[in-house]
Write a protein that holds these residues in place. Structure first.
Motif, short mmCIF file in Angstrom:
data_model
loop_
_atom_site.label_atom_id
_atom_site.label_comp_id
_atom_site.label_asym_id
_atom_site.label_seq_id
_atom_site.Cartn_x
_atom_site.Cartn_y
_atom_site.Cartn_z
N GLY A 1 0.79 -1.21 0.00
CA GLY A 1 0.00 0.00 0.00
C GLY A 1 0.83 1.26 0.00
O GLY A 1 2.06 1.22 -0.04
N ILE A 2 0.13 2.38 0.08
CA ILE A 2 0.74 3.70 0.07
C ILE A 2 0.19 4.49 1.25
O ILE A 2 -1.02 4.49 1.49
CB ILE A 2 0.45 4.44 -1.24
CG1 ILE A 2 1.18 3.73 -2.40
CG2 ILE A 2 0.87 5.90 -1.17
CD1 ILE A 2 0.84 4.30 -3.77
N THR A 3 1.09 5.14 2.00
CA THR A 3 0.69 5.95 3.14
C THR A 3 0.89 7.43 2.81
O THR A 3 1.94 7.83 2.31
CB THR A 3 1.53 5.58 4.39
OG1 THR A 3 1.35 4.19 4.67
CG2 THR A 3 1.08 6.39 5.59
N GLY B 1 0.59 4.41 -8.22
CA GLY B 1 1.51 3.71 -7.32
C GLY B 1 1.05 2.30 -7.00
O GLY B 1 1.84 1.35 -7.03
N LEU B 2 -0.24 2.14 -6.71
CA LEU B 2 -0.78 0.81 -6.42
C LEU B 2 -0.71 -0.10 -7.64
O LEU B 2 -0.45 -1.30 -7.54
CB LEU B 2 -2.23 0.93 -5.92
CG LEU B 2 -2.41 1.56 -4.54
CD1 LEU B 2 -3.89 1.76 -4.24
CD2 LEU B 2 -1.76 0.71 -3.45
N LYS B 3 -0.95 0.50 -8.80
CA LYS B 3 -0.88 -0.27 -10.04
C LYS B 3 0.54 -0.79 -10.28
O LYS B 3 0.74 -1.94 -10.68
CB LYS B 3 -1.32 0.62 -11.21
CG LYS B 3 -1.56 -0.14 -12.51
CD LYS B 3 -1.81 0.83 -13.67
CE LYS B 3 -2.99 1.73 -13.40
NZ LYS B 3 -3.22 2.65 -14.54
N ALA B 4 1.52 0.08 -10.01
CA ALA B 4 2.92 -0.31 -10.23
C ALA B 4 3.34 -1.45 -9.31
O ALA B 4 4.19 -2.26 -9.66
CB ALA B 4 3.82 0.89 -10.03
N MET B 5 2.74 -1.51 -8.14
CA MET B 5 3.12 -2.53 -7.16
C MET B 5 2.75 -3.95 -7.59
O MET B 5 3.33 -4.91 -7.11
CB MET B 5 2.48 -2.22 -5.81
CG MET B 5 3.09 -1.03 -5.10
SD MET B 5 2.24 -0.64 -3.56
CE MET B 5 3.18 0.79 -3.01
N VAL B 6 1.77 -4.05 -8.46
CA VAL B 6 1.35 -5.40 -8.88
C VAL B 6 1.92 -5.78 -10.24
O VAL B 6 1.80 -6.92 -10.67
CB VAL B 6 -0.20 -5.51 -8.92
CG1 VAL B 6 -0.78 -5.26 -7.55
CG2 VAL B 6 -0.80 -4.55 -9.93
N GLU B 7 2.54 -4.81 -10.93
CA GLU B 7 3.13 -5.11 -12.23
C GLU B 7 4.52 -5.72 -12.06
O GLU B 7 5.27 -5.36 -11.18
CB GLU B 7 3.22 -3.83 -13.08
CG GLU B 7 1.87 -3.29 -13.51
CD GLU B 7 2.00 -2.09 -14.41
OE1 GLU B 7 3.10 -1.84 -14.94
OE2 GLU B 7 0.99 -1.38 -14.58
N THR B 8 4.84 -6.67 -12.93
CA THR B 8 6.15 -7.33 -12.88
C THR B 8 7.21 -6.40 -13.45
O THR B 8 7.03 -5.81 -14.51
CB THR B 8 6.12 -8.63 -13.70
OG1 THR B 8 5.10 -9.49 -13.19
CG2 THR B 8 7.46 -9.35 -13.63
#
Length: 264
Positions: free
Chosen positions: A42-44, A72-79
């Motif tokens: 997540g992002i704080t 930011g959340l999208k980038a966290m799940v991308e390889t």
């Protein structure tokens, strides 16, 4: 309309609402965390800082935060792939208070820069970027030195188009392309050296947030006051603040300077 942290929190939760997200509020720190139920990442965000910015920019401040969180959340799940994406690797500058590891305790790839700033390395993903950590290096089988060499080469290829302004006989140059790497241009020593030849007074540099680089040709004492006020203003309004301090540039080195402003 009165805006405070409570109202801002409600606004952001409504705009960012999704079935696969959790909202966690830290009352003591006045921070809101937006977390994915799928991977726990997540992002704080600091609500007080956004409220302060809202009083100057209104809905634009909220739109920027929503965009930042969504991307930011999208980038966290991308390889993240390094191979065949060498041209997308760049250095990014952050404050020394910025975390040196990801939430899972995995250290980011970093390098010391100044007493106020630190260099991180990232893979550009279009509308956002992903900071490179040790897990990515291990998975891809890359050495840290290779990343740093490529990133510095790439930042030297970025445009260095400047706008300038004359204030009280001092010249201020602004680099503001909004590509996410404006502050990173401070690592392009060839560019800084060219500017040092160009200035007639004392050369000072400021990177108050990631989307601006200020180069000052200080020709009198008032110039220092003007630079300090500019840097503080940009720092307060930047989406990713870095430092309100400025630096003298001499002999290829950056030296932080503390300016006690006297003139408004």
């Amino acid at each position: 309309m009165k805006m405070d942290s409570k109202r801002m929190r409600k606004e952001l939760e409504a705009l960012l609402a999704s079935n696969d997200r959790l909202f966690i509020y830290d009352n003591e720190k006045d921070q809101l965390r937006i977390e994915s139920k799928l991977n726990g990442k997540g992002i704080t965000i600091s609500l007080s800082g956004i409220v302060a910015k809202w009083h100057n920019e209104k809905d634009k401040a909220i739109d920027e935060v929503v965009y930042y969180v969504e991307e930011g959340l999208k980038a966290m799940v991308e390889t993240v792939k390094l191979a065949e994406h060498e041209k997308k690797i760049y250095p990014v500058i952050r404050s020394t208070s910025f975390p040196i590891e990801a939430e899972e305790g995995v250290p980011f790839l970093t390098e010391d820069h100044t007493a106020e700033t630190r260099i991180y390395y990232a893979v550009d993903m279009g509308k956002t970027y992903r900071l490179i950590d040790s897990r990515i290096l291990e998975k891809e089988g890359w050495e840290a030195g290779r990343i740093k060499e490529i990133a510095l080469f790439n930042v030297r290829s970025l445009s260095t188009t400047l706008k300038n302004d004359l204030v009280r006989e001092n010249v201020f140059y602004f680099l503001n392309t909004n590509d996410g790497y404006d502050a990173s241009r401070i690592l392009n020593k060839g560019f800084l050296n060219e500017m040092q030849i160009r200035v007639s007074g004392t050369m000072a540099v400021a990177i108050p947030h990631q989307d601006v680089l200020i180069i000052a040709d200080i020709r009198n004492n008032t110039g220092y006051d003007v630079l300090a006020q500019m840097a503080m203003s940009f720092f307060a309004n930047g989406r990713v603040p870095i430092t309100a301090l400025s630096f003298l540039y001499e002999n290829g080195e950056l030296e932080p300077i503390f300016i006690l402003g006297k003139n408004k």
